[in-house]
Design a protein around this motif. Structure first.
Motif, PDB file in Angstrom:
ATOM      1  N   ILE A 112      38.478  69.677  91.102  1.00 56.06           N
ATOM      2  CA  ILE A 112      39.034  70.515  90.111  1.00 56.06           C
ATOM      3  C   ILE A 112      38.926  71.948  90.473  1.00 56.06           C
ATOM      4  CG2 ILE A 112      38.107  71.492  87.881  1.00 56.06           C
ATOM      5  CD1 ILE A 112      37.513  68.561  87.106  1.00 56.06           C
ATOM      6  N   PRO A 113      37.999  72.433  91.382  1.00 56.52           N
ATOM      7  CA  PRO A 113      37.731  74.030  91.715  1.00 56.52           C
ATOM      8  C   PRO A 113      39.070  74.345  92.334  1.00 56.52           C
ATOM      9  CG  PRO A 113      35.782  72.956  91.958  1.00 56.52           C
ATOM     10  CD  PRO A 113      36.652  71.642  91.778  1.00 56.52           C
ATOM     11  N   ARG A 116      42.051  74.518  90.237  1.00 58.48           N
ATOM     12  CA  ARG A 116      42.126  75.943  89.473  1.00 58.48           C
ATOM     13  C   ARG A 116      42.567  77.024  90.014  1.00 58.48           C
ATOM     14  NH1 ARG A 116      36.521  74.636  86.245  1.00 58.48           N
ATOM     15  NH2 ARG A 116      37.466  74.040  84.263  1.00 58.48           N
ATOM     16  N   GLN A 117      42.080  76.864  91.650  1.00 62.97           N
ATOM     17  CA  GLN A 117      42.404  78.054  92.255  1.00 62.97           C
ATOM     18  C   GLN A 117      43.843  78.122  92.808  1.00 62.97           C
ATOM     19  OE1 GLN A 117      40.377  77.900  96.097  1.00 62.97           O
ATOM     20  NE2 GLN A 117      40.771  80.258  96.373  1.00 62.97           N
ATOM     21  N   LYS A 123      46.215  75.176  82.398  1.00 59.20           N
ATOM     22  CA  LYS A 123      45.519  75.765  81.249  1.00 59.20           C
ATOM     23  C   LYS A 123      44.375  74.802  80.696  1.00 59.20           C
ATOM     24  CE  LYS A 123      49.235  78.633  79.595  1.00 59.20           C
ATOM     25  NZ  LYS A 123      50.290  78.368  80.706  1.00 59.20           N
ATOM     26  N   ILE A 125      41.846  71.332  81.574  1.00 60.72           N
ATOM     27  CA  ILE A 125      41.536  69.903  82.427  1.00 60.72           C
ATOM     28  C   ILE A 125      40.965  68.959  81.503  1.00 60.72           C
ATOM     29  CG2 ILE A 125      40.287  69.465  84.279  1.00 60.72           C
ATOM     30  CD1 ILE A 125      40.699  72.206  85.590  1.00 60.72           C
ATOM     31  N   ASP A 136      34.197  73.991  80.236  1.00 60.37           N
ATOM     32  CA  ASP A 136      35.615  73.886  79.682  1.00 60.37           C
ATOM     33  C   ASP A 136      36.333  72.588  80.229  1.00 60.37           C
ATOM     34  OD1 ASP A 136      35.584  74.355  82.519  1.00 60.37           O
ATOM     35  OD2 ASP A 136      37.081  76.230  82.365  1.00 60.37           O
TER      36      ASP A 136
END
Length: 518
Positions: A112-113, A116-117, A123, A125, A136
């Motif tokens: 996930i990180p 996101r990057q 928008k 997850i 979030d």
């Protein structure tokens, strides 16, 4: 037609019948329908409505099916993600499809990180399961319980159902756009072959991101059958699930078929419920098929030949042709005959149909053929020229319409059911500082159908070992695309036009085998 149409039909006809089984969880069709509508409502409340793109990255599970159904119910577009891809490959597909949301399972939460990057359009997850929200990251169960059901958005017919990524011949994955009508057409055509009958229990063995399993999903949804989910393949688990849940139908790639058939304890499992085994996505040798028929004497084998661009179905070799009569034709070497919704021709380089028995390229058209490649108009125009899907598969047809595949015009390798385009691997190999030139081909493998082999020309004064090249490639492409074998050559064979003669490279590996590259 709509992807969710079969769910509504099942609720009308047998709402209390078991719809899904996954580990210790099970639910009826009435419960699946309710969860689908509420999950669709949760998506819509977050702006994920008609035309929105939602990706899913997960192992096989009941939540995967719910995401498929809920996205379709809300009118969205599903983007299944190959969990075997590298993070950069995953990010590419999400960015290319402009995905606004992704659903991940616990096995992939560590990505996930990175996503996101690398994916600025992402928008939302969502986490599969998840009775509570974690920051979030919203849990699907929590969303479902807190949301109102959404009326059917009415997406269907030629509306886009999904973007399914396949390897790219230039190293860029291609997003195959398939509509509701494309997949429903293929599903109905497969049902017409006599598989997935009323009251059937289907076992998801192949990965659910794979279009072969998506076709099985389509069939099970249309027919209103029970879905049994196997998170990851192992022959023990397959045989155990068949015995425990009285599975009637399943779809596998030949590598899986071999592992199941040759399992040393196969006789310890009760497989008497099994009626149909579908196989495809890579070559299956005649010897493997004979062993399978001996191991499962009461089971019907059906081969499906197709590609992502055809919603996974072009030809079928039904169970009654998996027989070699004394003095009769050997159909085990055939890919089958065109399915009920497909027009099929074998043509020369000018798209003129060739005589029976002469080798040419398979081209097809029908309601199952893709709308095109997403964001790739030139590739779409080339592949769908003249209104026909050009498969790149070379074959001949006998007098009864059976198609026998002999080679591929496209430089694609199919290993364990996964499409691997050689140019993508060649790009990775070429970036190694010791490599001057290289050519990637598929060579035969009993379990995987094919494995990746690379012929390498080294730069002057350089040396290279296979394990060093593999380590280098793993940083650039998914593990299953990494070369499994290598040969060092003084130079690559070239045509008069300067093109690498891959047919010449493949010949010593495939010569004399009972089934050619297909």
């Amino acid at each position: 037609m709509q992807f969710t149409q079969g769910l509504e039909r099942a609720v009308q006809q047998h709402p209390d019948m078991t719809a899904t089984i996954c580990g210790s969880r099970s639910q009826t069709f009435a419960q699946l329908s309710a969860r689908t509508k509420q999950l669709a409502g949760a998506f819509a409340a977050r702006g994920l409505s008609k035309g929105s793109r939602l990706a899913v990255l997960a192992l096989n599970c009941d939540y995967y099916l719910e995401v498929y159904l809920a996205t379709s119910w809300a009118g969205g577009i599903i983007v299944p993600v190959n969990f075997r891809w590298s993070p950069s490959e995953i990010a590419y597909s999400l960015n290319d499809a402009a995905c606004q949301a992704i659903v991940v399972d616990q096995h992939h939460i560590a990505l996930i990180p990175t996503l996101r990057q690398q994916c600025p359009d992402l928008k939302h997850i969502f986490l599969m399961g998840g009775s509570e929200d974690s920051g979030d990251i919203l849990g699907l169960d929590a969303l479902i319980h807190a949301s109102e059901p959404l009326p059917n958005a009415g997406a269907g017919g030629n509306d886009l159902l999904g973007i399914f990524y396949t390897g790219g011949t230039t190293g860029r994955p291609k997003g195959v756009m398939l509509s509701h009508a494309n997949l429903c057409s293929s599903g109905l055509s497969m049902l017409a072959e006599g598989v997935f009958n009323e009251g059937g229990v289907g076992l998801h063995v192949a990965p659910m991101f794979h279009l072969a399993d998506m076709l099985m999903t389509m069939c099970l949804v249309l027919r209103g059958c029970t879905h049994v989910m196997l998170p990851a393949f192992s022959p023990d688990a397959v045989l155990d699930h068949v015995a425990r849940h009285r599975v009637t139908d399943t779809l596998v790639v030949p590598a899986m078929l071999q592992a199941i058939t040759d399992h040393p304890s196969i006789s310890d499992f009760n497989t008497s419920s099994l009626c149909n085994i579908l196989y495809g996505a890579s070559p299956a040798s005649e010897t493997l098929l004979r062993r399978t028929m001996a191991a499962f004497p009461g089971v019907r084998l059906t081969q499906g030949y197709g590609m992502t661009e055809s919603a996974a179905f072009i030809c079928a070799l039904p169970w009654h042709q998996h027989v070699v009569a004394e003095g009769g034709p050997n159909r085990l070497r055939a890919a089958g005959r065109s399915t009920f919704d497909v027009h099929l021709r074998i043509v020369d380089s000018d798209d003129r149909e060739v005589p029976r028995g002469e080798v040419g390229e398979i081209i097809v058209k029908g309601p199952n053929v893709m709308q095109g490649y997403y964001n790739m108009p030139d590739a779409t125009a080339e592949t769908l020229r003249g209104g026909w899907l050009h498969t790149g598969d070379m074959a001949w047809m006998d007098e009864e319409g059976y198609v026998y595949i002999v080679d591929r015009a496209k430089d694609m390798i199919i290993s364990g059911g996964e499409n691997i385009y050689s140019a993508e691997v060649e790009n990775a190999v070429a970036s190694h500082p010791a490599v001057a030139a290289n050519a990637v081909i598929g060579i035969p493998h009993e379990q995987m159908g094919e494995t990746v082999h690379v012929a390498v020309v080294l730069r002057p004064g350089c040396t290279l070992e296979l394990d060093a090249l593999q380590s280098h490639c793993r940083t650039l492409v998914a593990g299953y695309k990494v070369p499994r074998s290598m040969e060092i050559m003084p130079g690559l064979p070239l045509s008069g036009a300067g093109k690498i003669l891959k047919t010449q490279l493949r010949e010593p590996f495939w010569k004399g085998l009972d089934r050619a590259v297909s």
